[in-house]
Write a protein that holds these residues in place. Structure first.
Motif, PDB file in Angstrom:
ATOM      1  N   SER A  66       0.582   4.085   5.026  1.00 21.17           N
ATOM      2  CA  SER A  66       0.886   4.178   3.601  1.00 21.17           C
ATOM      3  C   SER A  66       0.716   5.597   3.075  1.00 21.17           C
ATOM      4  O   SER A  66       0.991   5.861   1.907  1.00 21.17           O
ATOM      5  N   PRO A 100       5.748   2.961   1.673  1.00 20.99           N
ATOM      6  CA  PRO A 100       5.138   1.712   1.202  1.00 20.99           C
ATOM      7  C   PRO A 100       5.173   0.653   2.294  1.00 20.99           C
ATOM      8  O   PRO A 100       6.205   0.423   2.922  1.00 20.99           O
ATOM      9  N   ASP A 133      -0.372  -2.230   4.897  1.00 19.00           N
ATOM     10  CA  ASP A 133      -1.026  -1.286   5.799  1.00 19.00           C
ATOM     11  C   ASP A 133      -2.242  -1.895   6.472  1.00 19.00           C
ATOM     12  O   ASP A 133      -3.388  -1.508   6.214  1.00 19.00           O
ATOM     13  N   ASP A 174       0.825  -1.200   0.000  1.00 24.43           N
ATOM     14  CA  ASP A 174       0.000   0.000   0.000  1.00 24.43           C
ATOM     15  C   ASP A 174       0.865   1.257   0.000  1.00 24.43           C
ATOM     16  O   ASP A 174       1.886   1.320   0.688  1.00 24.43           O
ATOM     17  N   LEU A 175       0.422   2.244  -0.779  1.00 23.27           N
ATOM     18  CA  LEU A 175       1.041   3.568  -0.801  1.00 23.27           C
ATOM     19  C   LEU A 175       0.007   4.532  -1.352  1.00 23.27           C
ATOM     20  O   LEU A 175      -0.584   4.279  -2.406  1.00 23.27           O
TER      21      LEU A 175
END
Length: 539
Positions: free
Chosen positions: A161, A165, A168, A77-78
């Motif tokens: 996030s 990265p 999350d 996740d980001l």
């Protein structure tokens, strides 16, 4: 922990959440699908550069993980406003697809169950800036009194996030800790979680500051704090105590943080040994109010007693200590050591930690002041919606998880009606689930077993419904009777009353029962509401 002090903030937050709808983004962030459950993070190794003037981050995160189920695809996740520069595995770039804040990564061949793998995730961008940290997630870019950059970040609930990265979700902490290496302009320092392991002048106008965490750590607890800090070191029975404060505040910090030692001694007596000895204990001055960043607790209360100089208990007792120091440090045991699997069960963090304030008061000032303090907090309870949130969509319940959660625990203490047993239970709870991720059912099962009392209906009434138990009293043919009015069926809970200066324990149910006392009217009967968070109706 996002601290809810002023009632208008409590109410506005509740109204905002109620107005929200559940989106695909929520499900991607809060849900557990095969692309997440197929791997277990072992450690994060962050190496980034932060440019405070441009409010820009660039660098990478090495993510080491163990394959739980063979897979070719995983989710990291980001936030979508941040740039994915490349994701490297075995020297080759991986193919990925973005879906909101989720990054679905495809490997060239199946990763085999039991293997340990590593990807290097390069990224960059301008992270979201918080409008009002810590209530909304994001970075805070500020200046100290000398005009030098002063930077912090708080992302609980919003998601880690937001700025790096990560997998999350609260169910997966890096088992083997993390390193956080942050390069900042020369003349500034970065303070992160764990132990300082050294700094290096990179020769480009930046110095990198390296920190290492030995323990598992919540994603949202990983932090950066950038400023021209002064450093104060102390020690308590082998535990390193470190304070990083703005240089203008060094003298006042030395005096103000004297309450840390009695706080640690109290919490260790009631909740067990400080969970993160290997990483030490730190308070780090921040340009926002506070946050429980593990082993690097964010402090921004301006060296005042109470909460920004106010008493959230309205009792006067809250002005005897610094709310932020005590509350955020209590999270080291509840939230950081013991973590909920889903933010819907954040009452496990916030209820116990808010109760830790009362525990501290009792350690320092005695039972009567502790009861005055916690009962003063009743005024902060909204009873607007259930304490438990919605599972699988990153959705917390009511902010009543704080004060109602604490009052529920105080009620259970007095249901148990044996302080030696209560403190032993609380200590055993903290030790049993130390550095573990648990859910609400685990908590209820534990306290049922240890107390020998079926507390399930009580937890259910306080956590799943807006109403609290109502003790109804009436006179029937000249004799007093009582019962509980509750949403939960077959509700059973004892309660203590005073009549003619005599204390009597009633074992109430939803059915009317006689009170075996002589009373001419209901005026002769008083329920001890300082022990039980209830309402009383005299019919």
């Amino acid at each position: 922990m996002k601290i809810f002090g002023a009632l208008f903030l409590l109410l506005s937050f509740a109204l905002t959440v109620n107005a929200q709808t559940i989106t695909r983004r929520d499900s991607l962030q809060g849900g557990l699908r095969s692309e997440r459950t197929s791997f277990d993070v072992q450690r994060y190794d962050l190496n980034i550069t932060v440019n405070p003037d441009k409010r820009y981050i660039s660098g990478y995160n090495n993510i080491t993980f163990k394959v739980i189920e063979s897979t070719k695809r995983i989710q990291l996740d980001l936030f979508e406003n941040m740039q994915v520069d490349s994701i490297i595995y075995d020297t080759k770039k991986l193919v990925y697809k973005r879906d909101n804040d989720a990054i679905f990564i495809t490997f060239p061949k199946e990763l085999k169950k039991g293997n340990t793998e590593k990807v290097r995730f390069y990224y960059s961008g301008t992270p979201i800036v918080a409008r009002n940290a810590p209530w909304d997630g994001g970075f805070v870019f500020s200046k100290d009194n000398q005009g030098k950059p002063w930077v912090g970040v708080a992302v609980q609930g919003t998601g880690a996030s937001l700025w790096y990265p990560v997998k999350d979700h609260q169910t997966d902490e890096p088992d083997n800790g993390a390193t956080i290496k942050v390069a900042v302009p020369n003349g500034l320092m970065n303070v992160s979680n764990g132990r300082f392991t050294g700094s290096e002048d990179l020769g480009n106008g930046y110095t990198r500051w390296d920190w290492e965490v030995k323990n598992p750590i919540n994603n949202y607890d990983i932090t950066v704090n950038i400023a021209d800090y002064a450093h104060i070191h102390d020690n308590l029975n082998g535990l390193d105590l470190d304070y990083y404060i703005l240089k203008d505040n060094e003298e006042k910090a030395r005096k103000h943080f004297e309450e840390v030692k009695p706080m640690i001694e109290c919490f260790e007596a009631k909740f067990g040994k400080y969970p993160f000895y290997e990483d030490g204990y730190k308070l780090v001055e921040t340009p926002y109010l506070g946050m429980e960043h593990q082993s690097a607790v964010a402090y921004g209360n301006n060296y005042k007693k109470g909460y920004r100089g106010m008493d959230l208990s309205y009792s006067g007792i809250g002005m005897l200590f610094d709310f932020i120091t005590i509350h955020e440090s209590g999270h080291e045991w509840f939230g950081n050591s013991i973590t909920s699997t889903d933010v819907a069960d954040m009452w496990i963090h916030e209820g116990f930690t808010t109760y830790s304030e009362t525990v501290y008061v009792e350690c320092r000032y005695g039972y009567d002041k502790a009861m005055k303090y916690i009962n003063g907090q009743r005024r902060n309870v909204q009873n607007d919606k259930p304490v438990i949130g919605i599972f699988g969509v990153n959705r917390e319940g009511s902010s009543d998880m704080y004060y109602k959660g604490a009052l529920m625990l105080n009620t259970i203490r007095h249901i148990v009606n044996d302080d030696d047993k209560w403190w032993a239970m609380l200590l055993n709870f903290s030790n049993t689930y130390k550095k573990q991720i648990i859910n609400g059912e685990n908590v209820v099962t534990f306290f049922n077993r240890e107390s020998g009392i079926n507390l399930t209906p009580i937890f259910e009434q306080y956590l799943n419904y807006t109403n609290i138990p109502v003790l109804q009293l009436r006179m029937n043919n000249g004799s007093p009777e009582y019962r509980w009015e509750t949403d939960v069926k077959n509700f059973i809970m004892p309660v203590d009353i005073i009549t003619h200066k005599n204390e009597v324990r009633l074992n109430g149910t939803n059915n009317w029962q006689a009170i075996d006392v002589k009373a001419k009217s209901l005026k002769d009967i008083e329920a001890l509401k300082n022990r039980f968070y209830i309402k009383v109706e005299k019919l």
